[in-house]
Design a protein around this motif. Structure first.
Motif, PDB file in Angstrom:
ATOM      1  N   VAL A   1     -30.194  29.337   8.295  1.00 22.86           N
ATOM      2  CA  VAL A   1     -31.476  28.889   8.865  1.00 22.86           C
ATOM      3  C   VAL A   1     -31.920  27.530   8.312  1.00 22.86           C
ATOM      4  CG1 VAL A   1     -32.971  30.182   7.278  1.00 22.86           C
ATOM      5  CG2 VAL A   1     -33.791  29.675   9.555  1.00 22.86           C
ATOM      6  N   ASP A   2     -31.472  27.184   7.098  1.00 18.11           N
ATOM      7  CA  ASP A   2     -31.812  25.854   6.573  1.00 18.11           C
ATOM      8  C   ASP A   2     -31.080  24.761   7.355  1.00 18.11           C
ATOM      9  OD1 ASP A   2     -33.723  26.519   4.768  1.00 18.11           O
ATOM     10  OD2 ASP A   2     -32.470  26.303   2.989  1.00 18.11           O
ATOM     11  N   GLY A   3     -29.823  25.002   7.711  1.00 17.67           N
ATOM     12  CA  GLY A   3     -29.087  24.032   8.532  1.00 17.67           C
ATOM     13  C   GLY A   3     -29.714  23.891   9.915  1.00 17.67           C
ATOM     14  N   VAL A   4     -30.146  25.016  10.470  1.00 15.17           N
ATOM     15  CA  VAL A   4     -30.802  24.998  11.786  1.00 15.17           C
ATOM     16  C   VAL A   4     -32.047  24.112  11.744  1.00 15.17           C
ATOM     17  CG1 VAL A   4     -32.048  26.405  13.483  1.00 15.17           C
ATOM     18  CG2 VAL A   4     -29.924  27.277  12.473  1.00 15.17           C
ATOM     19  N   GLN A   5     -32.827  24.263  10.668  1.00 16.94           N
ATOM     20  CA  GLN A   5     -34.068  23.477  10.549  1.00 16.94           C
ATOM     21  C   GLN A   5     -33.782  21.981  10.473  1.00 16.94           C
ATOM     22  OE1 GLN A   5     -37.497  25.282   8.140  1.00 16.94           O
ATOM     23  NE2 GLN A   5     -35.690  26.129   7.159  1.00 16.94           N
ATOM     24  N   VAL A   6     -32.782  21.600   9.675  1.00 15.62           N
ATOM     25  CA  VAL A   6     -32.461  20.175   9.521  1.00 15.62           C
ATOM     26  C   VAL A   6     -31.980  19.593  10.860  1.00 15.62           C
ATOM     27  CG1 VAL A   6     -30.911  18.512   8.405  1.00 15.62           C
ATOM     28  CG2 VAL A   6     -31.987  20.314   7.045  1.00 15.62           C
ATOM     29  N   ALA A   7     -31.129  20.329  11.576  1.00 14.95           N
ATOM     30  CA  ALA A   7     -30.572  19.810  12.831  1.00 14.95           C
ATOM     31  C   ALA A   7     -31.625  19.697  13.929  1.00 14.95           C
ATOM     32  CB  ALA A   7     -29.425  20.708  13.310  1.00 14.95           C
ATOM     33  N   THR A   8     -32.434  20.738  14.082  1.00 11.61           N
ATOM     34  CA  THR A   8     -33.315  20.821  15.260  1.00 11.61           C
ATOM     35  C   THR A   8     -34.711  20.261  15.012  1.00 11.61           C
ATOM     36  OG1 THR A   8     -34.123  23.009  14.623  1.00 11.61           O
ATOM     37  CG2 THR A   8     -32.182  22.954  16.057  1.00 11.61           C
ATOM     38  N   GLY A   9     -35.102  20.114  13.744  1.00 11.49           N
ATOM     39  CA  GLY A   9     -36.482  19.720  13.456  1.00 11.49           C
ATOM     40  C   GLY A   9     -37.453  20.867  13.703  1.00 11.49           C
ATOM     41  N   CYS A  10     -36.928  22.054  13.993  1.00 12.43           N
ATOM     42  CA  CYS A  10     -37.774  23.248  14.090  1.00 12.43           C
ATOM     43  C   CYS A  10     -37.912  23.774  12.665  1.00 12.43           C
ATOM     44  CB  CYS A  10     -37.127  24.306  14.985  1.00 12.43           C
ATOM     45  SG  CYS A  10     -37.006  23.790  16.699  1.00 12.43           S
ATOM     46  N   THR A  11     -39.106  23.692  12.117  1.00 12.88           N
ATOM     47  CA  THR A  11     -39.290  24.003  10.698  1.00 12.88           C
ATOM     48  C   THR A  11     -40.413  25.013  10.496  1.00 12.88           C
ATOM     49  OG1 THR A  11     -40.859  22.179  10.422  1.00 12.88           O
ATOM     50  CG2 THR A  11     -38.535  21.677  10.017  1.00 12.88           C
ATOM     51  N   PHE A  12     -40.366  25.692   9.354  1.00 18.80           N
ATOM     52  CA  PHE A  12     -41.423  26.659   9.046  1.00 18.80           C
ATOM     53  C   PHE A  12     -42.759  25.957   8.827  1.00 18.80           C
ATOM     54  CE2 PHE A  12     -37.707  29.306   8.534  1.00 18.80           C
ATOM     55  CZ  PHE A  12     -38.125  30.430   9.229  1.00 18.80           C
ATOM     56  N   GLY A  13     -42.701  24.685   8.396  1.00 19.16           N
ATOM     57  CA  GLY A  13     -43.946  23.924   8.234  1.00 19.16           C
ATOM     58  C   GLY A  13     -44.640  23.672   9.562  1.00 19.16           C
ATOM     59  N   LYS A  14     -43.869  23.316  10.575  1.00 16.44           N
ATOM     60  CA  LYS A  14     -44.463  23.066  11.898  1.00 16.44           C
ATOM     61  C   LYS A  14     -44.661  24.363  12.685  1.00 16.44           C
ATOM     62  CE  LYS A  14     -41.515  19.709  13.438  1.00 16.44           C
ATOM     63  NZ  LYS A  14     -40.621  19.265  12.358  1.00 16.44           N
ATOM     64  N   SER A  15     -44.137  25.460  12.142  1.00 15.91           N
ATOM     65  CA  SER A  15     -44.206  26.774  12.799  1.00 15.91           C
ATOM     66  C   SER A  15     -43.595  26.767  14.191  1.00 15.91           C
ATOM     67  CB  SER A  15     -45.651  27.294  12.872  1.00 15.91           C
ATOM     68  OG  SER A  15     -46.040  27.752  11.605  1.00 15.91           O
TER      69      SER A  15
END
Ligand SMILES: [Zn+2]
Ligand SMILES: [Zn+2]
Length: 201
Positions: free
Chosen positions: A62-76
């Motif tokens: 899930v950390d790789g997913v966040q870096v690639a897509t810009g979908c992050t837990f911060g932005k929800s």
């Protein structure tokens, strides 16, 4: 193929070298390519449903997913479905289109039989595993074609209704801290934050 500085950035963000994080990076990039999305989300134009769970090998995905897509837990604009699987559904919110990318079971089974995973299952921390073991795994993941790594669905319709972030807030009448609207509870006619109201969540 993937820019090496994206991988470097992802490793820095993630904290250690492992195979699951780069697989998430590749999964995110594969989903974006299939949807015709050229850059990671600035805000909420992409939304990601991630099927990883709370306690299993390969959660680092899930950390790789966040870096690639810009979908992050911060932005929800990412949520975990806790299916304990390595798959994502990436949604283009404006175009109302989505794609599901799942790890290819054949590839995943090989990874789960690797020396790296064997050492991890014995309790050895990822940062204590030799680069000679993990580096070739990462290099292999970064160089395989998408269809070796993943099962990628066709693009399908997905009418996603996002939640709009609230700017409404109150001050808890017990602790005095600022609470956004959804977090206020009424107890004994007082407006309280969740911990002060005595609720767990
Ligand atoms: Zn990891
Ligand atoms: Zn309070």
């Amino acid at each position: 193929m993937v820019e090496s500085n994206l991988l470097e950035m992802a490793i820095k963000f993630h904290g250690h070298k492992c195979p699951a994080m780069p697989l998430g990076l590749r999964a995110g990039l594969a989903a974006m390519r299939k949807l015709g999305v050229v850059k990671p989300a600035c805000n909420k134009e992409l939304y990601c449903l991630c099927e990883t769970g709370l306690a299993h090998a390969t959660m680092c995905f899930v950390d790789g997913v966040q870096v690639a897509t810009g979908c992050t837990f911060g932005k929800s604009n990412i949520e975990k479905l806790n299916y304990e699987k390595n798959a994502i559904t990436l949604i283009d919110v404006k175009k109302k289109k989505a794609v599901r990318v799942a790890l290819n079971p054949e590839f995943q089974k090989k990874g789960l039989g690797s020396k790296f995973v064997q050492m991890r299952s014995q309790g050895i921390e990822p940062q204590d595993i030799d680069a000679e073991i993990v580096d070739p795994m990462i290099e292999n993941i970064m160089n395989q074609p998408d269809d070796v790594l993943f099962k990628i669905s066709d693009v399908f319709d997905y009418d996603f209704k996002g939640k709009k972030g609230t700017f409404e807030w109150q001050q808890c009448e017990s602790c005095g801290e600022v609470v956004f609207a959804h977090g206020i509870r009424i107890k004994n006619e007082k407006k309280l934050c969740i911990p002060c109201a005595g609720y767990e969540r």
